[in-house]
Design a protein around this motif. Structure first.
Motif, PDB file in Angstrom:
ATOM      1  N   SER A 196       0.897  -1.207  -0.135  1.00  0.00           N
ATOM      2  CA  SER A 196       0.047  -0.066  -0.146  1.00  0.00           C
ATOM      3  C   SER A 196       0.880   1.023   0.013  1.00  0.00           C
ATOM      4  N   TYR A 197       0.992   1.811  -1.050  1.00  0.00           N
ATOM      5  CA  TYR A 197       2.091   2.972  -1.410  1.00  0.00           C
ATOM      6  C   TYR A 197       1.293   4.317  -1.541  1.00  0.00           C
ATOM      7  N   ALA A 198       1.794   5.263  -0.832  1.00  0.00           N
ATOM      8  CA  ALA A 198       1.371   6.674  -0.848  1.00  0.00           C
ATOM      9  C   ALA A 198       1.786   7.342  -2.344  1.00  0.00           C
ATOM     10  N   PRO A 199       0.897   8.449  -2.743  1.00  0.00           N
ATOM     11  CA  PRO A 199       1.159   8.966  -4.081  1.00  0.00           C
ATOM     12  C   PRO A 199       2.692   9.476  -4.264  1.00  0.00           C
ATOM     13  N   SER A 200       3.323   9.781  -2.970  1.00  0.00           N
ATOM     14  CA  SER A 200       4.546  10.436  -3.280  1.00  0.00           C
ATOM     15  C   SER A 200       5.588   9.536  -3.920  1.00  0.00           C
ATOM     16  N   VAL A 201       5.242   7.898  -3.761  1.00  0.00           N
ATOM     17  CA  VAL A 201       6.104   7.170  -4.286  1.00  0.00           C
ATOM     18  C   VAL A 201       6.335   7.274  -5.742  1.00  0.00           C
ATOM     19  N   PHE A 202       5.054   7.924  -6.373  1.00  0.00           N
ATOM     20  CA  PHE A 202       5.037   8.061  -7.891  1.00  0.00           C
ATOM     21  C   PHE A 202       5.306   9.126  -8.503  1.00  0.00           C
ATOM     22  N   ALA A 203       4.912  10.161  -7.582  1.00  0.00           N
ATOM     23  CA  ALA A 203       4.959  11.694  -8.309  1.00  0.00           C
ATOM     24  C   ALA A 203       5.635  12.458  -7.064  1.00  0.00           C
ATOM     25  N   GLU A 204       5.645  13.650  -7.577  1.00  0.00           N
ATOM     26  CA  GLU A 204       6.313  14.670  -6.686  1.00  0.00           C
ATOM     27  C   GLU A 204       6.088  15.968  -7.100  1.00  0.00           C
ATOM     28  N   THR A 205       6.086  16.913  -6.281  1.00  0.00           N
ATOM     29  CA  THR A 205       5.955  18.357  -6.603  1.00  0.00           C
ATOM     30  C   THR A 205       7.258  19.034  -7.313  1.00  0.00           C
ATOM     31  N   ASP A 206       7.137  19.685  -8.462  1.00  0.00           N
ATOM     32  CA  ASP A 206       8.194  20.392  -9.075  1.00  0.00           C
ATOM     33  C   ASP A 206       8.620  21.389  -8.439  1.00  0.00           C
ATOM     34  N   SER A 207       9.951  21.679  -8.123  1.00  0.00           N
ATOM     35  CA  SER A 207      10.468  22.753  -6.995  1.00  0.00           C
ATOM     36  C   SER A 207      10.467  24.126  -7.697  1.00  0.00           C
ATOM     37  N   ASP A 208      10.234  24.178  -9.194  1.00  0.00           N
ATOM     38  CA  ASP A 208      10.419  25.132  -9.940  1.00  0.00           C
ATOM     39  C   ASP A 208       9.018  25.808 -10.143  1.00  0.00           C
ATOM     40  N   THR A 209       8.070  25.039 -10.707  1.00  0.00           N
ATOM     41  CA  THR A 209       6.689  25.384 -11.106  1.00  0.00           C
ATOM     42  C   THR A 209       5.672  25.114  -9.818  1.00  0.00           C
ATOM     43  N   GLY A 210       5.887  24.390  -9.145  1.00  0.00           N
ATOM     44  CA  GLY A 210       4.788  23.827  -7.963  1.00  0.00           C
ATOM     45  C   GLY A 210       3.961  22.870  -8.353  1.00  0.00           C
ATOM     46  N   GLU A 211       4.214  22.359  -9.555  1.00  0.00           N
ATOM     47  CA  GLU A 211       3.111  21.422  -9.958  1.00  0.00           C
ATOM     48  C   GLU A 211       3.504  19.888  -9.530  1.00  0.00           C
ATOM     49  N   TRP A 212       2.557  19.064  -9.625  1.00  0.00           N
ATOM     50  CA  TRP A 212       2.213  17.902  -9.364  1.00  0.00           C
ATOM     51  C   TRP A 212       2.854  16.954 -10.726  1.00  0.00           C
ATOM     52  N   VAL A 213       4.005  16.410 -10.579  1.00  0.00           N
ATOM     53  CA  VAL A 213       4.543  15.817 -11.699  1.00  0.00           C
ATOM     54  C   VAL A 213       4.935  14.235 -11.547  1.00  0.00           C
ATOM     55  N   PRO A 214       4.885  13.484 -12.467  1.00  0.00           N
ATOM     56  CA  PRO A 214       5.144  11.995 -12.352  1.00  0.00           C
ATOM     57  C   PRO A 214       6.947  11.857 -11.994  1.00  0.00           C
ATOM     58  N   LYS A 215       7.239  10.851 -11.273  1.00  0.00           N
ATOM     59  CA  LYS A 215       8.615  10.323 -11.130  1.00  0.00           C
ATOM     60  C   LYS A 215       8.565   9.255 -12.189  1.00  0.00           C
ATOM     61  N   LEU A 216       9.438   9.535 -13.333  1.00  0.00           N
ATOM     62  CA  LEU A 216       9.718   8.846 -14.510  1.00  0.00           C
ATOM     63  C   LEU A 216      10.354   7.488 -14.354  1.00  0.00           C
ATOM     64  N   SER A 217      11.007   7.535 -13.097  1.00  0.00           N
ATOM     65  CA  SER A 217      12.181   6.170 -12.659  1.00  0.00           C
ATOM     66  C   SER A 217      11.868   5.944 -11.317  1.00  0.00           C
ATOM     67  N   PRO A 218      10.567   5.719 -10.648  1.00  0.00           N
ATOM     68  CA  PRO A 218      10.577   5.795  -9.093  1.00  0.00           C
ATOM     69  C   PRO A 218      11.213   4.515  -8.724  1.00  0.00           C
ATOM     70  N   SER A 219      11.847   4.685  -7.512  1.00  0.00           N
ATOM     71  CA  SER A 219      12.695   3.711  -6.711  1.00  0.00           C
ATOM     72  C   SER A 219      12.131   3.376  -5.624  1.00  0.00           C
ATOM     73  N   GLY A 220      12.472   1.878  -5.221  1.00  0.00           N
ATOM     74  CA  GLY A 220      12.211   1.172  -3.941  1.00  0.00           C
ATOM     75  C   GLY A 220      10.634   0.548  -4.036  1.00  0.00           C
ATOM     76  N   ILE A 221       9.987   0.369  -5.290  1.00  0.00           N
ATOM     77  CA  ILE A 221       8.886  -0.328  -5.528  1.00  0.00           C
ATOM     78  C   ILE A 221       9.005  -1.683  -5.523  1.00  0.00           C
ATOM     79  N   THR A 222       8.301  -2.501  -4.595  1.00  0.00           N
ATOM     80  CA  THR A 222       8.173  -3.791  -4.923  1.00  0.00           C
ATOM     81  C   THR A 222       6.845  -4.332  -5.478  1.00  0.00           C
ATOM     82  N   TYR A 223       6.927  -4.987  -6.615  1.00  0.00           N
ATOM     83  CA  TYR A 223       5.630  -5.012  -7.358  1.00  0.00           C
ATOM     84  C   TYR A 223       4.832  -6.195  -6.961  1.00  0.00           C
TER      85      TYR A 223
END
Length: 475
Positions: free
Chosen positions: A166-193
């Motif tokens: 059960s993963y939180a959204p922050s595992v897959f996406a993050e807030t862009d530090s420049d724009t403040g927009e919620w953007v995908p993590k293209l290569s997220p780490s630490g996921i056990t599928y």
């Protein structure tokens, strides 16, 4: 990936953790208002009495249900409406029925924020089961086949299906530090599928169901699934079902095929629709394909912010022009009507003969110069002469436009319309760079001046596709 009449499926040969799982996906809906649209589902029996389904309902309400033996075991349906068809949204379904806190057994997030305002919240019992049972199937973009499949209409990107965590959204996406927009993590780490988990990037156009998690849990494509250039990082213009109108009957239009077509039904009223993106300056290009014959009508053009999409902008019957803002000039819009006995380019309800009568399946390009207030149209790759002359239009040099107009301190966008003659449906298809007209891919591959978009014909030098990357720098 663009879904409309297709889906992906994978049989579940071995059972996974049916009490704890996560799905994360980026979505861009097109037809939320026209029926339930499935994101992810699981068949236990192909009889409609045992399944789990995560979807958006007809009014844009996100929903998760789990049916066992014909009984509704879980039913979470939000009060809040997610009606935005103009942008991508990140959606996360987080299941943990073993959680001792009942309110944390079903959690849904949109763009990193947890949905808490529920119309229905039938909580599963402790340790209830759902997806990934052996002998079932997991489906992306549709429900089971025993009843309405409720196929997803729109686009999907970066789907993570996680079995046993059960993963939180922050595992897959993050807030862009420049724009403040919620953007995908293209290569997220630490996921056990887990056993039945998968990571679908949809990056291989010939194998859209490829699993990139390392599990080799590849999905089978069913139907004409298309790979699109529209992504959460660069949002392309499409037709917006919430800006769709019929003559004297607003909201009655079908916007189909992932927002790339507007429908004229078996009646004779005009069906028209505005696009989702607007620009204040810059030079822009898009294409339209017509399925109407000469006995019908079609329109394509531009409109000022706040105006109603219409064949003729000031001819709105008894309903007026809803939402029209008073601008700094009198121009409401420009429409080119290439079908019928009188083919015109129209400005402020005044028509001028332009081009020649179109044929069914002709492709028209539209080049709009918002820096100088000019517009051109091409037919099957050749730009039309300026009205009443033999002077060929040339958007690259600014010569011989179809019409000139006062841009003013306004934002401008596009519109499309279609009218049947009562003998059958009529479509006007849009390609703003997505590379297809409706469900049909284009046969060529021309990009704009910034190497963005995919068009049938050569884009004029200095002109750009209507997308957020280009609007940020050009518009």
């Amino acid at each position: 990936m663009t879904v409309s009449t297709s889906n992906l499926t994978r049989p579940t040969s071995s059972g996974g953790n049916q009490k704890k799982y996560t799905c994360s996906v980026w979505l861009k809906p097109s037809n939320i208002r026209q029926g339930s649209r499935t994101i992810l589902s699981s068949d236990v029996e192909d009889d409609g009495s045992n399944y789990a389904s995560w979807s958006f309902e007809a009014d844009g309400i996100i929903k998760f249900i789990n049916v066992t033996g014909g009984s509704l075991v879980t039913n979470y349906q939000a009060n809040d409406q997610s009606l935005d068809c103009t942008a991508w949204m990140h959606c996360v379904l987080r299941i943990d029925t073993a959680n001792s806190t009942s309110g944390d057994r079903i959690r849904i997030y949109i763009n990193g924020k947890q949905v808490t305002n529920w119309g229905y919240s039938t909580t599963p019992n402790n340790n209830d089961t759902g997806m990934f049972k052996a002998g079932t199937a997991t489906l992306i973009g549709s429900r089971h086949g025993s009843s309405s499949q409720n196929r997803w209409e729109g686009s999907m990107a970066h789907m993570h299906i996680v079995d046993g965590q059960s993963y939180a959204p922050s595992v897959f996406a993050e807030t862009d530090s420049d724009t403040g927009e919620w953007v995908p993590k293209l290569s997220p780490s630490g996921i056990t599928y887990g056993t039945n988990g998968a990571f679908l990037k949809f990056e291989n156009s010939s194998a859209m169901g490829t699993d990139s998690s390392g599990n080799s849990n590849n999905y089978t494509v069913v139907g004409p699934l298309r790979q699109g250039v529209d992504t959460p990082s660069n949002n392309f213009l499409k037709l917006d079902p919430f800006q769709a109108y019929a003559t004297n009957q607003y909201g009655a239009v079908t916007v189909d095929f992932g927002g790339t077509a507007t429908l004229g039904d078996n009646g004779t009223s005009m069906r028209s629709c505005n696009g989702t993106l607007m620009a204040k300056k810059g030079k822009w290009y898009c294409e339209f394909k017509l399925t109407q014959d000469a006995g019908k009508l079609a329109g394509m053009g531009i409109q000022k912010n706040g105006t109603h999409a219409s064949r003729r902008f000031k001819n709105e019957g008894n309903n007026g022009t809803p939402g029209r803002e008073t601008g700094s000039n009198g121009d409401e819009g420009i429409t080119y009507e290439p079908l019928g006995s009188s083919f015109h380019i129209i400005k402020n309800n005044s028509g001028t003969a332009y081009g020649a009568q179109a044929s069914q399946n002709d492709i028209f390009g539209m080049a709009v110069d918002l820096d100088n207030g000019k517009i051109w149209f091409s037919r099957n790759g050749t730009f039309l002469n300026a009205p009443g002359t033999s002077n060929v239009g040339n958007p690259a040099t600014g010569a011989n436009p179809g019409l000139t107009f006062t841009v003013g301190d306004e934002y401008w966008g596009i519109h499309a319309s279609a009218t049947s003659d009562g003998s059958g449906n009529a479509y006007t298809y849009l390609n703003s760079g997505q590379g297809h007209f409706g469900s049909t891919a284009i046969s060529s591959g021309n990009s704009d001046a910034g190497n963005k978009g995919t068009f049938e014909y050569t884009v004029p030098s200095g002109y750009y596709a209507w997308c957020t990357d280009n609007i940020a720098t050009q518009g």
